[in-house]
Design a protein around this motif. Sequence first.
Motif, PDB file in Angstrom:
ATOM      1  N   CYS A  20       0.800  -1.233   0.000  1.00 23.98           N
ATOM      2  CA  CYS A  20       0.000   0.000   0.000  1.00 23.98           C
ATOM      3  C   CYS A  20       0.829   1.279   0.000  1.00 23.98           C
ATOM      4  O   CYS A  20       0.272   2.363  -0.203  1.00 23.98           O
ATOM      5  N   THR A  21       2.140   1.190   0.195  1.00 26.09           N
ATOM      6  CA  THR A  21       2.945   2.391   0.407  1.00 26.09           C
ATOM      7  C   THR A  21       2.886   3.373  -0.759  1.00 26.09           C
ATOM      8  O   THR A  21       2.727   4.579  -0.569  1.00 26.09           O
ATOM      9  N   VAL A  22       3.037   2.889  -1.988  1.00 27.25           N
ATOM     10  CA  VAL A  22       3.049   3.791  -3.146  1.00 27.25           C
ATOM     11  C   VAL A  22       1.738   4.554  -3.243  1.00 27.25           C
ATOM     12  O   VAL A  22       1.715   5.764  -3.504  1.00 27.25           O
ATOM     13  N   LEU A 156      -5.283  -2.189   4.232  1.00 24.12           N
ATOM     14  CA  LEU A 156      -3.919  -2.701   4.401  1.00 24.12           C
ATOM     15  C   LEU A 156      -3.093  -1.760   5.272  1.00 24.12           C
ATOM     16  O   LEU A 156      -2.276  -2.203   6.089  1.00 24.12           O
ATOM     17  N   PHE A 157      -3.312  -0.451   5.105  1.00 23.47           N
ATOM     18  CA  PHE A 157      -2.604   0.535   5.913  1.00 23.47           C
ATOM     19  C   PHE A 157      -2.945   0.368   7.392  1.00 23.47           C
ATOM     20  O   PHE A 157      -2.065   0.449   8.264  1.00 23.47           O
ATOM     21  N   ILE A 158      -4.216   0.120   7.690  1.00 22.01           N
ATOM     22  CA  ILE A 158      -4.634  -0.079   9.074  1.00 22.01           C
ATOM     23  C   ILE A 158      -3.982  -1.330   9.660  1.00 22.01           C
ATOM     24  O   ILE A 158      -3.519  -1.334  10.811  1.00 22.01           O
ATOM     25  N   VAL A 159      -3.907  -2.402   8.856  1.00 17.14           N
ATOM     26  CA  VAL A 159      -3.221  -3.622   9.308  1.00 17.14           C
ATOM     27  C   VAL A 159      -1.743  -3.335   9.555  1.00 17.14           C
ATOM     28  O   VAL A 159      -1.146  -3.824  10.522  1.00 17.14           O
ATOM     29  N   ALA A 160      -1.130  -2.530   8.666  1.00 14.94           N
ATOM     30  CA  ALA A 160       0.282  -2.169   8.839  1.00 14.94           C
ATOM     31  C   ALA A 160       0.480  -1.370  10.126  1.00 14.94           C
ATOM     32  O   ALA A 160       1.489  -1.555  10.836  1.00 14.94           O
TER      33      ALA A 160
END
Length: 393
Positions: A20-22, A156-160
């Motif tokens: 999800c970073t990009v 995905l960001f929340i999981v990260a």
Amino acid sequence: MKAKTIKKWFDVHKWTSLICTVFLLMLCLTGLPLIFYEEIDHMLGKEMEVAALAPGTPLPSKDAVLDEALKHVPVKAVKYVSWDTDHHPGQMFVVVADSSEAPIEADHYLNMNEYTAKVLDTPPNEMDFMQVMYYLHVEMLAGIPGKLFLGLMGLLFIVAIISGIVLYGPIMKRFDFGMIRTEKSSRLKWLDLHNLLGIVTLAWASVVGLTGVINTLVDPALDKWKASQLAEMVAGYKDKPKVTGTLSSLDAAVKTAKAAAPEMDVSFVAYPGTLYSSKYHYAVYLIGTTPLTSRIIKPALIDAKTGELTDMRDLPWYLKTIFISQPFHFGDYGGIPMKIIWAIFDIATIIVLISGIYLWLARRKAKSAQLKRLLGEFESLTLSTVQENEGKK
């Protein structure tokens, strides 16, 4: 926590972050100018200002303002009329097209002086820089699929974030909070900065990430509302033909809706046949008068022929949740101080994302160098063994 468990959480954090970073970096970069979109428009001279009228000056009706607007565009149908009394007092925004079902690309926009019924501006139907930033941020210029994809990236960001919290304790328990090992390698320095900024921006990133995910669901939520509650509100009109010909007064429709909810202000009116109304009604959308309640919308349906109030209901909980989450996502409910805070955290998150990419690349490079070193040692050992065996022969 056992080493095996830490390794599993590390893998979760690494892969959810990498995927999800990009996209998150794109969201942070496009979101930065959007925080100050009003100030940027004002600086570029795009905001029109209307001089206040002297007390007691008679105002033209909304119908008169609308009639004057229609003289300036070669179209047949009004789609939307809206107001923004907080940021654009004395102005009325009109959207017109050849028909109520015309696509957005065929719309014409007019900005009217509500005090004098004069045209202030006719902005072109094309995207400027700020609109490109907005649609990139909201949907990656890909419509509903783009919104839903960004919602997935948000999850995905929340999981990260969760996996980063789990890892922070075991990793940092031996060190002081805020420690940056500048005397060590560049990779360790960036790792410490990544961990520090990650934990400092934790609350902000969690709120913005969660509300961002919620906001991506607005289109399916609106579709559900139109198929359920709105359908119930117009059930009595199911067998009636579509409204044609002269409609009842816009001014009267606004006053009727306002009388039914005197504690609220009118935000916009959707004309019959448009996306946010029925085929038979003006849909008058009212909002609260405080920074938070101004996001809570209440629709009132006004019969477009008789001008009578047909129905008015609160929105369902899922739409209220989406609309209330918006100010927490954009940080636009506390004026300039709140916007500055939002911008600082946004920049810090950009550094977290870039440092995360750097750490992953640096780790791969270190592993590759280590593998080359081991291969070199193995080849050297093998060569010396072969030479030793040949010497014995």
